[in-house]
Design a protein around this motif. Sequence first.
Motif, PDB file in Angstrom:
ATOM      1  N   ILE A 138       0.690  -1.194   0.484  1.00 20.26           N
ATOM      2  CA  ILE A 138      -0.386   0.524   0.129  1.00 20.26           C
ATOM      3  C   ILE A 138       0.787   1.397  -0.087  1.00 20.26           C
ATOM      4  O   ILE A 138       1.293   2.308  -0.681  1.00 20.26           O
ATOM      5  CB  ILE A 138      -0.450   0.050   1.421  1.00 20.26           C
ATOM      6  N   ILE A 139       2.037   0.876   1.192  1.00 22.40           N
ATOM      7  CA  ILE A 139       3.166   2.393   0.856  1.00 22.40           C
ATOM      8  C   ILE A 139       3.932   2.804  -0.758  1.00 22.40           C
ATOM      9  O   ILE A 139       3.685   3.887  -1.029  1.00 22.40           O
ATOM     10  CB  ILE A 139       4.062   2.630   1.973  1.00 22.40           C
ATOM     11  N   VAL A 140       3.833   1.610  -1.253  1.00 24.58           N
ATOM     12  CA  VAL A 140       4.341   1.658  -2.116  1.00 24.58           C
ATOM     13  C   VAL A 140       3.592   2.228  -3.433  1.00 24.58           C
ATOM     14  O   VAL A 140       3.776   3.325  -4.298  1.00 24.58           O
ATOM     15  CB  VAL A 140       5.368   0.518  -2.781  1.00 24.58           C
ATOM     16  N   LYS A 141       2.445   1.422  -3.409  1.00 26.56           N
ATOM     17  CA  LYS A 141       1.308   2.269  -4.711  1.00 26.56           C
ATOM     18  C   LYS A 141       0.898   3.939  -4.438  1.00 26.56           C
ATOM     19  O   LYS A 141       1.040   4.235  -4.984  1.00 26.56           O
ATOM     20  CB  LYS A 141       0.470   1.761  -4.451  1.00 26.56           C
ATOM     21  N   MET A 142       0.735   3.803  -2.907  1.00 27.90           N
ATOM     22  CA  MET A 142       1.540   5.762  -2.372  1.00 27.90           C
ATOM     23  C   MET A 142       1.859   6.282  -3.539  1.00 27.90           C
ATOM     24  O   MET A 142       1.554   7.319  -3.846  1.00 27.90           O
ATOM     25  CB  MET A 142       0.529   5.636  -1.236  1.00 27.90           C
ATOM     26  N   MET A 143       3.357   5.518  -3.023  1.00 25.52           N
ATOM     27  CA  MET A 143       4.368   6.438  -3.326  1.00 25.52           C
ATOM     28  C   MET A 143       4.510   6.144  -4.911  1.00 25.52           C
ATOM     29  O   MET A 143       4.547   7.479  -5.250  1.00 25.52           O
ATOM     30  CB  MET A 143       5.864   6.328  -3.124  1.00 25.52           C
TER      31      MET A 143
ATOM     32  N   ALA B 184       4.027  -6.982  -6.628  1.00 30.13           N
ATOM     33  CA  ALA B 184       4.902  -7.485  -6.758  1.00 30.13           C
ATOM     34  C   ALA B 184       6.452  -6.894  -6.241  1.00 30.13           C
ATOM     35  O   ALA B 184       7.163  -8.227  -5.730  1.00 30.13           O
ATOM     36  CB  ALA B 184       5.648  -6.900  -8.284  1.00 30.13           C
ATOM     37  N   SER B 185       6.854  -5.939  -5.484  1.00 28.79           N
ATOM     38  CA  SER B 185       7.673  -5.850  -4.953  1.00 28.79           C
ATOM     39  C   SER B 185       7.813  -5.741  -4.010  1.00 28.79           C
ATOM     40  O   SER B 185       8.334  -5.081  -2.812  1.00 28.79           O
ATOM     41  CB  SER B 185       8.187  -4.174  -5.564  1.00 28.79           C
ATOM     42  N   ALA B 186       6.395  -6.132  -2.959  1.00 33.50           N
ATOM     43  CA  ALA B 186       6.009  -6.042  -1.614  1.00 33.50           C
ATOM     44  C   ALA B 186       7.059  -6.636  -0.763  1.00 33.50           C
ATOM     45  O   ALA B 186       7.251  -7.578  -0.978  1.00 33.50           O
ATOM     46  CB  ALA B 186       4.714  -5.966  -1.035  1.00 33.50           C
ATOM     47  N   GLY B 187       7.755  -6.093   0.677  1.00 31.86           N
ATOM     48  CA  GLY B 187       8.495  -6.994   1.235  1.00 31.86           C
ATOM     49  C   GLY B 187       9.987  -6.626   0.948  1.00 31.86           C
ATOM     50  O   GLY B 187      10.754  -7.126   1.379  1.00 31.86           O
ATOM     51  N   GLY B 188      10.819  -5.698  -0.593  1.00 33.97           N
ATOM     52  CA  GLY B 188      11.557  -6.072  -0.173  1.00 33.97           C
ATOM     53  C   GLY B 188      12.384  -4.038  -0.636  1.00 33.97           C
ATOM     54  O   GLY B 188      13.425  -4.447  -0.575  1.00 33.97           O
ATOM     55  N   PHE B 189      11.189  -3.908   0.723  1.00 37.03           N
ATOM     56  CA  PHE B 189      12.314  -2.145   0.273  1.00 37.03           C
ATOM     57  C   PHE B 189      12.200  -2.036   2.463  1.00 37.03           C
ATOM     58  O   PHE B 189      13.483  -0.915   2.326  1.00 37.03           O
ATOM     59  CB  PHE B 189      10.933  -0.926   0.090  1.00 37.03           C
ATOM     60  N   GLY B 190      12.589  -3.025   2.867  1.00 37.43           N
ATOM     61  CA  GLY B 190      12.753  -2.848   3.788  1.00 37.43           C
ATOM     62  C   GLY B 190      11.269  -2.457   5.244  1.00 37.43           C
ATOM     63  O   GLY B 190      11.588  -2.219   6.248  1.00 37.43           O
ATOM     64  N   PHE B 191      10.183  -1.699   4.707  1.00 40.79           N
ATOM     65  CA  PHE B 191       9.172  -1.564   5.763  1.00 40.79           C
ATOM     66  C   PHE B 191       9.264  -2.439   6.253  1.00 40.79           C
ATOM     67  O   PHE B 191       8.249  -2.006   7.852  1.00 40.79           O
ATOM     68  CB  PHE B 191       8.365  -0.562   4.840  1.00 40.79           C
TER      69      PHE B 191
END
Length: 97
Positions: free
Chosen positions: A34-39, A73-80
């Motif tokens: 959700i955070i990545v989608k908002m960004m 697809a990228s969830a879990g890879g940013f560190g949040f």
Amino acid sequence: MDITAVQNQRAIPTIGSKEGDKALREKTDQFEAIIVKMMLDEAMKDEKNVFTSANDPGDKIFKSMYREELSNASAGGFGFSQMLFEHLSQKGAKIDK
């Protein structure tokens, strides 16, 4: 309260158990998506027609779906997700599926 309702209730997984850790990881990954989608939405809001040259009404929908899939697809890879997982694990949070 009906006795069959009590029998059909699932136990809440606790952190530290394999099932609880898996459930918590899924939830923290969803939160990160959700955070990545908002960004991505914010970063790409002024983007012109990337996929088509025409001003297609479905273009906004397609772009939104593309960004949503990209974030999932990228969830879990940013560190949040990892930071949140570790914090909640230390607090002994319980996850209800």
